[in-house]
Scaffold this motif. Structure first.
Motif, mmCIF file in Angstrom:
data_model
loop_
_atom_site.group_PDB
_atom_site.id
_atom_site.type_symbol
_atom_site.label_atom_id
_atom_site.label_comp_id
_atom_site.label_asym_id
_atom_site.label_seq_id
_atom_site.Cartn_x
_atom_site.Cartn_y
_atom_site.Cartn_z
ATOM 1 N N ILE A 91 1.257 -0.898 -0.352
ATOM 2 C CA ILE A 91 -0.259 0.127 0.151
ATOM 3 C C ILE A 91 0.732 1.103 -0.251
ATOM 4 O O ILE A 91 1.791 1.878 0.851
ATOM 5 C CB ILE A 91 -1.029 0.014 1.474
ATOM 6 C CG1 ILE A 91 -1.811 -1.148 1.396
ATOM 7 C CG2 ILE A 91 -1.685 0.941 1.338
ATOM 8 C CD1 ILE A 91 -3.249 -1.644 0.878
ATOM 9 N N PRO A 92 0.594 1.724 -1.105
ATOM 10 C CA PRO A 92 1.980 3.162 -0.879
ATOM 11 C C PRO A 92 1.445 4.282 -0.511
ATOM 12 O O PRO A 92 0.193 4.194 0.567
ATOM 13 C CB PRO A 92 1.532 3.874 -2.196
ATOM 14 C CG PRO A 92 0.003 3.659 -3.172
ATOM 15 C CD PRO A 92 0.037 1.553 -2.107
ATOM 16 N N PRO A 93 2.394 4.631 0.412
ATOM 17 C CA PRO A 93 1.976 6.090 1.483
ATOM 18 C C PRO A 93 0.326 6.629 0.567
ATOM 19 O O PRO A 93 0.794 7.182 -0.139
ATOM 20 C CB PRO A 93 3.192 6.288 1.625
ATOM 21 C CG PRO A 93 4.264 6.197 1.503
ATOM 22 C CD PRO A 93 3.438 4.958 -0.288
ATOM 23 N N SER A 94 0.083 6.876 2.134
ATOM 24 C CA SER A 94 -1.542 8.240 1.545
ATOM 25 C C SER A 94 -1.572 8.846 2.753
ATOM 26 O O SER A 94 -1.935 8.104 4.104
ATOM 27 C CB SER A 94 -2.333 7.014 1.123
ATOM 28 O OG SER A 94 -3.281 7.720 0.365
ATOM 29 N N HIS A 95 -1.876 10.070 2.898
ATOM 30 C CA HIS A 95 -2.807 10.911 4.390
ATOM 31 C C HIS A 95 -3.552 11.960 3.876
ATOM 32 O O HIS A 95 -2.819 12.258 2.956
ATOM 33 C CB HIS A 95 -1.117 10.827 5.267
ATOM 34 C CG HIS A 95 -0.022 11.836 4.628
ATOM 35 N ND1 HIS A 95 0.629 11.179 3.672
ATOM 36 C CD2 HIS A 95 -0.113 13.028 4.710
ATOM 37 C CE1 HIS A 95 1.158 12.458 3.550
ATOM 38 N NE2 HIS A 95 0.524 13.275 4.437
ATOM 39 N N PRO A 96 -4.511 11.388 4.261
ATOM 40 C CA PRO A 96 -4.926 11.329 5.789
ATOM 41 C C PRO A 96 -5.176 9.903 4.710
ATOM 42 O O PRO A 96 -5.676 9.941 3.916
ATOM 43 C CB PRO A 96 -6.485 12.041 6.084
ATOM 44 C CG PRO A 96 -6.602 12.218 4.834
ATOM 45 C CD PRO A 96 -5.407 12.882 4.241
ATOM 46 N N SER A 97 -5.405 9.093 5.217
ATOM 47 C CA SER A 97 -6.211 7.294 5.049
ATOM 48 C C SER A 97 -6.237 6.652 6.044
ATOM 49 O O SER A 97 -6.531 7.405 7.357
ATOM 50 C CB SER A 97 -5.317 6.834 4.290
ATOM 51 O OG SER A 97 -3.937 6.638 5.153
ATOM 52 N N PHE A 98 -7.344 5.687 6.064
ATOM 53 C CA PHE A 98 -8.202 4.587 7.398
ATOM 54 C C PHE A 98 -7.850 3.045 6.100
ATOM 55 O O PHE A 98 -7.972 3.129 5.065
ATOM 56 C CB PHE A 98 -9.360 4.390 7.003
ATOM 57 C CG PHE A 98 -10.041 6.451 7.887
ATOM 58 C CD1 PHE A 98 -9.642 6.090 9.526
ATOM 59 C CD2 PHE A 98 -10.047 7.116 7.105
ATOM 60 C CE1 PHE A 98 -9.770 7.505 10.076
ATOM 61 C CE2 PHE A 98 -10.775 8.729 7.647
ATOM 62 C CZ PHE A 98 -10.294 8.518 8.972
ATOM 63 N N VAL A 99 -7.309 2.534 7.517
ATOM 64 C CA VAL A 99 -7.114 1.155 7.519
ATOM 65 C C VAL A 99 -7.792 -0.135 8.588
ATOM 66 O O VAL A 99 -8.114 0.676 9.844
ATOM 67 C CB VAL A 99 -5.765 0.600 7.772
ATOM 68 C CG1 VAL A 99 -4.995 -0.609 7.192
ATOM 69 C CG2 VAL A 99 -4.078 1.647 6.802
#
Length: 136
Positions: A91-99
Protein backbone atom coordinates in the motif's frame (compact mmCIF):
# COMPACT_ATOMS: atom_id res chain seq x y z
CA UNK A 1 -12.34 31.33 19.16
CA UNK A 2 -10.21 28.39 20.25
CA UNK A 3 -9.27 25.87 17.60
CA UNK A 4 -8.86 22.27 18.67
CA UNK A 5 -5.50 20.67 17.72
CA UNK A 6 -5.95 18.21 14.84
CA UNK A 7 -4.53 15.34 16.89
CA UNK A 8 -7.23 15.89 19.50
CA UNK A 9 -10.03 15.49 16.96
CA UNK A 10 -9.38 11.74 16.85
CA UNK A 11 -8.21 11.06 20.40
CA UNK A 12 -11.32 12.77 21.80
CA UNK A 13 -13.52 10.20 20.05
CA UNK A 14 -11.54 7.21 21.31
CA UNK A 15 -8.55 6.78 19.00
CA UNK A 16 -5.34 5.81 20.77
CA UNK A 17 -2.41 7.87 19.56
CA UNK A 18 0.69 5.85 18.71
CA UNK A 19 3.86 7.92 19.06
CA UNK A 20 6.69 5.40 18.63
CA UNK A 21 7.50 2.27 16.66
CA UNK A 22 7.17 0.26 19.89
CA UNK A 23 3.68 1.71 20.47
CA UNK A 24 2.69 0.56 16.97
CA UNK A 25 4.09 -2.95 17.45
CA UNK A 26 2.33 -3.38 20.80
CA UNK A 27 -0.97 -2.13 19.36
CA UNK A 28 -0.72 -4.36 16.31
CA UNK A 29 0.04 -7.37 18.51
CA UNK A 30 -3.25 -6.62 20.30
CA UNK A 31 -4.94 -6.46 16.87
CA UNK A 32 -4.46 -10.20 16.43
CA UNK A 33 -8.13 -10.69 17.21
CA UNK A 34 -11.12 -8.55 16.37
CA UNK A 35 -11.23 -5.41 14.25
CA UNK A 36 -8.87 -2.46 14.39
CA UNK A 37 -9.32 0.84 12.59
CA UNK A 38 -6.15 2.84 12.00
CA UNK A 39 -6.37 6.50 11.02
CA UNK A 40 -3.27 7.90 9.38
CA UNK A 41 -3.87 11.52 10.30
CA UNK A 42 -2.56 14.49 8.36
CA UNK A 43 -2.12 18.20 8.87
CA UNK A 44 -1.12 19.17 5.34
CA UNK A 45 -4.15 18.10 3.39
CA UNK A 46 -7.56 19.49 2.61
CA UNK A 47 -8.80 15.88 2.67
CA UNK A 48 -8.03 15.73 6.40
CA UNK A 49 -10.84 18.20 7.03
CA UNK A 50 -13.33 15.58 5.78
CA UNK A 51 -11.49 12.57 7.19
CA UNK A 52 -11.60 13.42 10.89
CA UNK A 53 -15.30 14.43 11.03
CA UNK A 54 -16.07 11.48 8.75
CA UNK A 55 -14.53 9.13 11.30
CA UNK A 56 -16.60 10.73 14.05
CA UNK A 57 -19.80 10.34 12.04
CA UNK A 58 -19.03 6.71 11.20
CA UNK A 59 -18.30 5.82 14.81
CA UNK A 60 -21.38 7.58 16.14
CA UNK A 61 -23.72 5.95 13.63
CA UNK A 62 -25.45 2.58 13.62
CA UNK A 63 -22.59 0.67 12.00
CA UNK A 64 -20.71 -2.04 13.87
CA UNK A 65 -17.90 -0.34 15.72
CA UNK A 66 -14.29 -1.58 15.45
CA UNK A 67 -12.84 -3.14 18.60
CA UNK A 68 -9.81 -0.84 18.57
CA UNK A 69 -9.18 2.66 17.23
CA UNK A 70 -5.58 3.68 16.58
CA UNK A 71 -3.96 6.71 14.99
CA UNK A 72 -0.57 7.86 13.83
CA UNK A 73 0.03 11.45 12.78
CA UNK A 74 1.99 11.68 9.56
CA UNK A 75 4.45 14.59 9.36
CA UNK A 76 4.71 14.66 13.18
CA UNK A 77 5.12 11.15 14.55
CA UNK A 78 7.50 10.01 11.82
CA UNK A 79 8.79 6.87 13.56
CA UNK A 80 5.30 5.61 14.44
CA UNK A 81 3.97 6.34 10.96
CA UNK A 82 6.87 4.51 9.31
CA UNK A 83 6.32 1.51 11.56
CA UNK A 84 2.58 1.47 10.84
CA UNK A 85 3.34 1.53 7.14
CA UNK A 86 5.40 -1.63 7.60
CA UNK A 87 2.07 -3.37 8.35
CA UNK A 88 0.58 -2.09 5.10
CA UNK A 89 2.32 -4.31 2.55
CA UNK A 90 2.06 -3.08 -1.02
CA UNK A 91 0.00 0.00 0.00
CA UNK A 92 1.69 3.25 -1.04
CA UNK A 93 1.83 6.08 1.52
CA UNK A 94 -1.44 7.97 1.63
CA UNK A 95 -2.50 10.52 4.20
CA UNK A 96 -5.00 10.98 5.45
CA UNK A 97 -6.23 7.44 5.11
CA UNK A 98 -7.97 4.71 7.06
CA UNK A 99 -7.00 1.06 7.36
CA UNK A 100 -9.22 -1.66 8.78
CA UNK A 101 -7.68 -4.87 10.07
CA UNK A 102 -9.61 -7.99 11.03
CA UNK A 103 -7.70 -10.54 13.08
CA UNK A 104 -4.48 -8.69 12.10
CA UNK A 105 -5.24 -9.01 8.38
CA UNK A 106 -5.66 -5.85 6.31
CA UNK A 107 -9.20 -6.06 4.92
CA UNK A 108 -10.04 -2.47 3.90
CA UNK A 109 -8.13 0.64 2.89
CA UNK A 110 -9.61 4.09 2.34
CA UNK A 111 -6.90 6.18 0.65
CA UNK A 112 -6.61 9.92 0.37
CA UNK A 113 -7.87 10.01 -3.22
CA UNK A 114 -11.22 8.56 -2.04
CA UNK A 115 -11.43 11.15 0.76
CA UNK A 116 -10.29 14.18 -1.19
CA UNK A 117 -13.12 16.18 -2.71
CA UNK A 118 -15.92 14.48 -0.77
CA UNK A 119 -17.67 15.60 2.40
CA UNK A 120 -17.49 14.05 5.85
CA UNK A 121 -20.78 12.17 5.34
CA UNK A 122 -19.36 10.37 2.29
CA UNK A 123 -16.24 9.41 4.26
CA UNK A 124 -18.49 8.13 7.05
CA UNK A 125 -20.57 6.13 4.60
CA UNK A 126 -17.48 4.43 3.18
CA UNK A 127 -16.18 3.59 6.67
CA UNK A 128 -19.58 2.36 7.88
CA UNK A 129 -19.77 0.00 4.91
CA UNK A 130 -16.42 -1.51 5.88
CA UNK A 131 -17.39 -1.73 9.57
CA UNK A 132 -20.59 -3.59 8.70
CA UNK A 133 -18.87 -5.91 6.25
CA UNK A 134 -15.96 -6.88 8.49
CA UNK A 135 -17.27 -6.18 12.01
CA UNK A 136 -17.98 -8.80 14.61
Amino acid sequence: MLVKPMKDELTEIGFVELLTADDVDRAMKDAATGTTLVAINSANSCAAFAARPGAWLALSGDAKRPDRLLTVFDEQDIEATAQMRSYLEDIPPSHPSFVLFKDAELVYFLPRHRIEGVDAQMVASQLEGAFNEYGQ
